[in-house]
Design a protein around this motif. Structure first.
Motif, PDB file in Angstrom:
ATOM      1  N   ASN A   1      -5.432   1.408  -8.552  1.00 34.48           N
ATOM      2  CA  ASN A   1      -6.408   1.947  -7.601  1.00 34.48           C
ATOM      3  C   ASN A   1      -6.705   1.019  -6.425  1.00 34.48           C
ATOM      4  O   ASN A   1      -7.701   1.203  -5.745  1.00 34.48           O
ATOM      5  CB  ASN A   1      -7.733   2.226  -8.317  1.00 34.48           C
ATOM      6  CG  ASN A   1      -7.656   3.429  -9.217  1.00 34.48           C
ATOM      7  OD1 ASN A   1      -7.646   4.560  -8.758  1.00 34.48           O
ATOM      8  ND2 ASN A   1      -7.590   3.191 -10.526  1.00 34.48           N
ATOM      9  N   HIS A   2      -5.864   0.020  -6.212  1.00 35.83           N
ATOM     10  CA  HIS A   2      -6.102  -0.986  -5.171  1.00 35.83           C
ATOM     11  C   HIS A   2      -7.431  -1.706  -5.406  1.00 35.83           C
ATOM     12  O   HIS A   2      -8.216  -1.949  -4.486  1.00 35.83           O
ATOM     13  CB  HIS A   2      -6.075  -0.373  -3.768  1.00 35.83           C
ATOM     14  CG  HIS A   2      -5.769  -1.387  -2.690  1.00 35.83           C
ATOM     15  ND1 HIS A   2      -6.733  -2.217  -2.159  1.00 35.83           N
ATOM     16  CD2 HIS A   2      -4.615  -1.713  -2.062  1.00 35.83           C
ATOM     17  CE1 HIS A   2      -6.188  -2.996  -1.241  1.00 35.83           C
ATOM     18  NE2 HIS A   2      -4.894  -2.718  -1.169  1.00 35.83           N
TER      19      HIS A   2
ATOM     20  N   TYR B   1       2.390   3.205   2.575  1.00 36.12           N
ATOM     21  CA  TYR B   1       2.185   4.220   3.611  1.00 36.12           C
ATOM     22  C   TYR B   1       3.486   4.981   3.882  1.00 36.12           C
ATOM     23  O   TYR B   1       4.577   4.434   3.773  1.00 36.12           O
ATOM     24  CB  TYR B   1       1.681   3.573   4.901  1.00 36.12           C
ATOM     25  CG  TYR B   1       0.193   3.273   4.884  1.00 36.12           C
ATOM     26  CD1 TYR B   1      -0.737   4.275   5.155  1.00 36.12           C
ATOM     27  CD2 TYR B   1      -0.279   1.998   4.590  1.00 36.12           C
ATOM     28  CE1 TYR B   1      -2.098   4.014   5.137  1.00 36.12           C
ATOM     29  CE2 TYR B   1      -1.643   1.725   4.567  1.00 36.12           C
ATOM     30  CZ  TYR B   1      -2.549   2.739   4.841  1.00 36.12           C
ATOM     31  OH  TYR B   1      -3.894   2.488   4.815  1.00 36.12           O
TER      32      TYR B   1
ATOM     33  N   TYR C   1      -6.422   6.291   1.288  1.00 34.55           N
ATOM     34  CA  TYR C   1      -7.197   5.118   0.891  1.00 34.55           C
ATOM     35  C   TYR C   1      -8.625   5.207   1.415  1.00 34.55           C
ATOM     36  O   TYR C   1      -8.874   5.767   2.482  1.00 34.55           O
ATOM     37  CB  TYR C   1      -6.534   3.847   1.400  1.00 34.55           C
ATOM     38  CG  TYR C   1      -5.317   3.449   0.604  1.00 34.55           C
ATOM     39  CD1 TYR C   1      -5.444   3.015  -0.710  1.00 34.55           C
ATOM     40  CD2 TYR C   1      -4.046   3.515   1.162  1.00 34.55           C
ATOM     41  CE1 TYR C   1      -4.332   2.648  -1.456  1.00 34.55           C
ATOM     42  CE2 TYR C   1      -2.923   3.147   0.422  1.00 34.55           C
ATOM     43  CZ  TYR C   1      -3.074   2.716  -0.884  1.00 34.55           C
ATOM     44  OH  TYR C   1      -1.972   2.364  -1.622  1.00 34.55           O
ATOM     45  N   TRP C   2      -9.556   4.609   0.665  1.00 35.40           N
ATOM     46  CA  TRP C   2     -10.975   4.716   1.009  1.00 35.40           C
ATOM     47  C   TRP C   2     -11.272   4.130   2.391  1.00 35.40           C
ATOM     48  O   TRP C   2     -12.145   4.625   3.106  1.00 35.40           O
ATOM     49  CB  TRP C   2     -11.844   4.053  -0.068  1.00 35.40           C
ATOM     50  CG  TRP C   2     -11.590   2.591  -0.282  1.00 35.40           C
ATOM     51  CD1 TRP C   2     -10.780   2.025  -1.213  1.00 35.40           C
ATOM     52  CD2 TRP C   2     -12.148   1.507   0.470  1.00 35.40           C
ATOM     53  NE1 TRP C   2     -10.787   0.650  -1.095  1.00 35.40           N
ATOM     54  CE2 TRP C   2     -11.629   0.308  -0.072  1.00 35.40           C
ATOM     55  CE3 TRP C   2     -13.044   1.427   1.537  1.00 35.40           C
ATOM     56  CZ2 TRP C   2     -11.966  -0.946   0.424  1.00 35.40           C
ATOM     57  CZ3 TRP C   2     -13.385   0.175   2.043  1.00 35.40           C
ATOM     58  CH2 TRP C   2     -12.846  -0.988   1.484  1.00 35.40           C
ATOM     59  N   TRP C   3     -10.561   3.071   2.799  1.00 36.94           N
ATOM     60  CA  TRP C   3     -10.820   2.495   4.124  1.00 36.94           C
ATOM     61  C   TRP C   3     -10.364   3.444   5.235  1.00 36.94           C
ATOM     62  O   TRP C   3     -10.950   3.456   6.319  1.00 36.94           O
ATOM     63  CB  TRP C   3     -10.161   1.126   4.267  1.00 36.94           C
ATOM     64  CG  TRP C   3      -8.682   1.081   3.972  1.00 36.94           C
ATOM     65  CD1 TRP C   3      -7.655   1.363   4.822  1.00 36.94           C
ATOM     66  CD2 TRP C   3      -8.075   0.736   2.719  1.00 36.94           C
ATOM     67  NE1 TRP C   3      -6.445   1.212   4.192  1.00 36.94           N
ATOM     68  CE2 TRP C   3      -6.669   0.823   2.902  1.00 36.94           C
ATOM     69  CE3 TRP C   3      -8.576   0.344   1.483  1.00 36.94           C
ATOM     70  CZ2 TRP C   3      -5.763   0.551   1.871  1.00 36.94           C
ATOM     71  CZ3 TRP C   3      -7.670   0.067   0.466  1.00 36.94           C
ATOM     72  CH2 TRP C   3      -6.286   0.171   0.661  1.00 36.94           C
ATOM     73  N   ASP C   4      -9.341   4.241   4.955  1.00 35.55           N
ATOM     74  CA  ASP C   4      -8.919   5.245   5.929  1.00 35.55           C
ATOM     75  C   ASP C   4      -9.942   6.379   6.015  1.00 35.55           C
ATOM     76  O   ASP C   4     -10.155   6.953   7.090  1.00 35.55           O
ATOM     77  CB  ASP C   4      -7.543   5.804   5.552  1.00 35.55           C
ATOM     78  CG  ASP C   4      -6.405   4.870   5.945  1.00 35.55           C
ATOM     79  OD1 ASP C   4      -6.512   4.234   7.007  1.00 35.55           O
ATOM     80  OD2 ASP C   4      -5.419   4.774   5.197  1.00 35.55           O
TER      81      ASP C   4
ATOM     82  N   LYS D   1     -15.400  -3.258   0.482  1.00 40.95           N
ATOM     83  CA  LYS D   1     -14.239  -3.553  -0.372  1.00 40.95           C
ATOM     84  C   LYS D   1     -14.616  -4.313  -1.642  1.00 40.95           C
ATOM     85  O   LYS D   1     -13.905  -4.247  -2.639  1.00 40.95           O
ATOM     86  CB  LYS D   1     -13.167  -4.311   0.407  1.00 40.95           C
ATOM     87  CG  LYS D   1     -13.508  -5.731   0.777  1.00 40.95           C
ATOM     88  CD  LYS D   1     -12.300  -6.511   1.308  1.00 40.95           C
ATOM     89  CE  LYS D   1     -11.658  -5.880   2.494  1.00 40.95           C
ATOM     90  NZ  LYS D   1     -10.585  -6.746   3.067  1.00 40.95           N
TER      91      LYS D   1
ATOM     92  N   TYR E   1      -2.962   6.611  -5.993  1.00 39.47           N
ATOM     93  CA  TYR E   1      -3.043   7.242  -4.677  1.00 39.47           C
ATOM     94  C   TYR E   1      -1.809   8.098  -4.389  1.00 39.47           C
ATOM     95  O   TYR E   1      -1.899   9.147  -3.746  1.00 39.47           O
ATOM     96  CB  TYR E   1      -3.224   6.178  -3.590  1.00 39.47           C
ATOM     97  CG  TYR E   1      -4.644   5.678  -3.489  1.00 39.47           C
ATOM     98  CD1 TYR E   1      -5.573   6.335  -2.690  1.00 39.47           C
ATOM     99  CD2 TYR E   1      -5.065   4.565  -4.211  1.00 39.47           C
ATOM    100  CE1 TYR E   1      -6.883   5.891  -2.600  1.00 39.47           C
ATOM    101  CE2 TYR E   1      -6.376   4.115  -4.134  1.00 39.47           C
ATOM    102  CZ  TYR E   1      -7.281   4.782  -3.327  1.00 39.47           C
ATOM    103  OH  TYR E   1      -8.577   4.352  -3.251  1.00 39.47           O
TER     104      TYR E   1
ATOM    105  N   CYS F   1       0.445   1.601  -5.148  1.00 35.01           N
ATOM    106  CA  CYS F   1      -0.697   1.938  -6.014  1.00 35.01           C
ATOM    107  C   CYS F   1      -0.485   3.369  -6.518  1.00 35.01           C
ATOM    108  O   CYS F   1      -0.741   4.335  -5.782  1.00 35.01           O
ATOM    109  CB  CYS F   1      -2.008   1.855  -5.245  1.00 35.01           C
ATOM    110  SG  CYS F   1      -2.443   0.206  -4.680  1.00 35.01           S
TER     111      CYS F   1
ATOM    112  N   ASP G   1       0.782  -1.250   0.000  1.00 32.39           N
ATOM    113  CA  ASP G   1       0.000   0.000   0.000  1.00 32.39           C
ATOM    114  C   ASP G   1       0.807   1.291   0.000  1.00 32.39           C
ATOM    115  O   ASP G   1       0.279   2.335  -0.358  1.00 32.39           O
ATOM    116  CB  ASP G   1      -1.006   0.052   1.161  1.00 32.39           C
ATOM    117  CG  ASP G   1      -2.022  -1.081   1.099  1.00 32.39           C
ATOM    118  OD1 ASP G   1      -2.186  -1.663   0.005  1.00 32.39           O
ATOM    119  OD2 ASP G   1      -2.633  -1.391   2.130  1.00 32.39           O
TER     120      ASP G   1
ATOM    121  N   LEU H   1       0.591   8.772   2.775  1.00 32.15           N
ATOM    122  CA  LEU H   1       1.248   7.864   1.840  1.00 32.15           C
ATOM    123  C   LEU H   1       2.600   8.402   1.386  1.00 32.15           C
ATOM    124  O   LEU H   1       2.908   9.582   1.535  1.00 32.15           O
ATOM    125  CB  LEU H   1       0.348   7.628   0.622  1.00 32.15           C
ATOM    126  CG  LEU H   1      -1.029   7.025   0.917  1.00 32.15           C
ATOM    127  CD1 LEU H   1      -1.825   6.863  -0.368  1.00 32.15           C
ATOM    128  CD2 LEU H   1      -0.919   5.694   1.640  1.00 32.15           C
TER     129      LEU H   1
END
Length: 332
Positions: free
Chosen positions: A222-223, A93, A126-129, A172, A119, A116, A91, A200
């Motif tokens: 885009n993961h 980070y 990220y969308w989950w963040d 997801k 991003y 990715c 990812d 990131l």
């Protein structure tokens, strides 16, 4: 006293499994202290800088550390004489640079970082963040009720982290447009201010890491979970990430990591695309170790997180947990 036949078999299999050379791949995401996550998703596989350094010290003394792209040649030439170990990060980070890179350079250890590009280039998080940040920084009951209605889910109003994990697991697998619509509705309904986008890596970090001997691998653009896409969209996601990374670091990209990485998250089409694009290997999130029989596009990894017990990890790396894992796999 004679040994029973079952005990003889047990000892035989234990000797075979413990002495059979393995290639171990460790999987990390973030290297940070939980208190510094600041409301972002804490379920990604992470560990603290202090724990990471202890792990790296042990690894550097007991294993021959390799990059992921080295594995196909080692297997092809049947060079697995001692335990090899690869260290991977998914990812991209920022703390991979701030903490992991510094510690690995200090102990002269190299690793593979999966990126990715979309991003990184857009400076998005990220969308989950985003989901985690919104839930953690707003009134919890209201957020839970809103999400339950939006997703038609019966969410147990327990601790926020359990709610966040449940939502992320469902979202997801949404198509990208549906997922973006859901997150957009969250942002409109709840406060999304003062968010720190500096989560990131930046391109200059990635280039510096690569020039120091670290490997940069692709993780889609885009993961996207590839099995949810048709052939054309899979190809676009993989190829675009490869070409952008190649252009940025001016090196061929040989390794890939499947987003989410479970068996259901990629398929034969995915593997064929990777082969057509001249990738040499791909890492999954399937737990285990690798040997001569492992497909180069189904490489297993061992996850490391905040809850990973240091002694248990050392035992696992040394091979003492291989036998019970093999027994468990044969049962299931």
């Amino acid at each position: 006293m004679k040994m029973s036949s079952s005990k003889k078999k047990l000892n035989f299999y234990r000797r075979i499994i413990l002495t059979k050379p393995k290639i171990i791949i460790l999987m990390y995401h973030r290297i940070n202290n939980l208190k510094n996550i600041n409301g972002f998703f804490s379920d990604v596989l992470s560990t603290s800088p202090a724990n990471f350094e202890r792990q790296i010290k042990f690894i550097s003394k007991n294993f021959r550390v390799i990059l992921l792209r080295d594995i196909p040649d080692i297997v092809k030439n049947k060079k697995i004489k001692n335990n090899y170990l690869a260290i991977t990060f998914d990812d991209g980070y920022k703390d991979n640079y701030d903490h992991a890179f510094y510690i690995m350079e200090k102990h002269k250890v190299k690793g593979t970082f999966f990126i990715c590009p979309e991003y990184i280039s857009s400076n998005k998080i990220y969308w989950w963040d985003e989901i985690s940040y919104i839930i953690n920084n707003n009134e919890y009951e209201a957020a839970a009720d809103f999400i339950s209605n939006q997703l038609d889910m019966k969410l147990k109003k327990t601790i926020p982290q359990k709610l966040i994990s449940s939502v992320v697991q469902k979202v997801k697998y949404f198509p990208i447009k549906k997922r973006r619509y859901f997150i957009s509705s969250l942002k409109k309904r709840f406060s999304y201010k003062n968010i720190n986008n500096n989560q990131l890596l930046r391109w200059e970090n990635i280039i510096e890491m690569e020039r120091s001997g670290m490997e940069i691998g692709a993780h889609t653009n885009n993961h996207s979970i590839l099995s949810t896409l048709n052939y054309q969209d899979q190809y676009k996601e993989i190829n675009k990430s490869k070409e952008i990374l190649k252009k940025k670091i001016k090196k061929k990209i040989k390794s890939f990591s499947y987003p989410n990485g479970k068996k259901k998250d990629f398929n034969e089409k995915t593997i064929n695309i990777l082969k057509d694009l001249n990738f040499k290997c791909a890492a999954t999130t399937i737990v285990g170790k690798n040997d001569f029989s492992t497909s180069m596009f189904n490489l297993k990894r061992i996850p490391v997180s905040y809850t990973t017990n240091g002694i248990k990890l050392r035992m696992d790396l040394k091979g003492y947990l291989d036998f019970p894992r093999k027994i468990k796999e044969s049962i299931w």
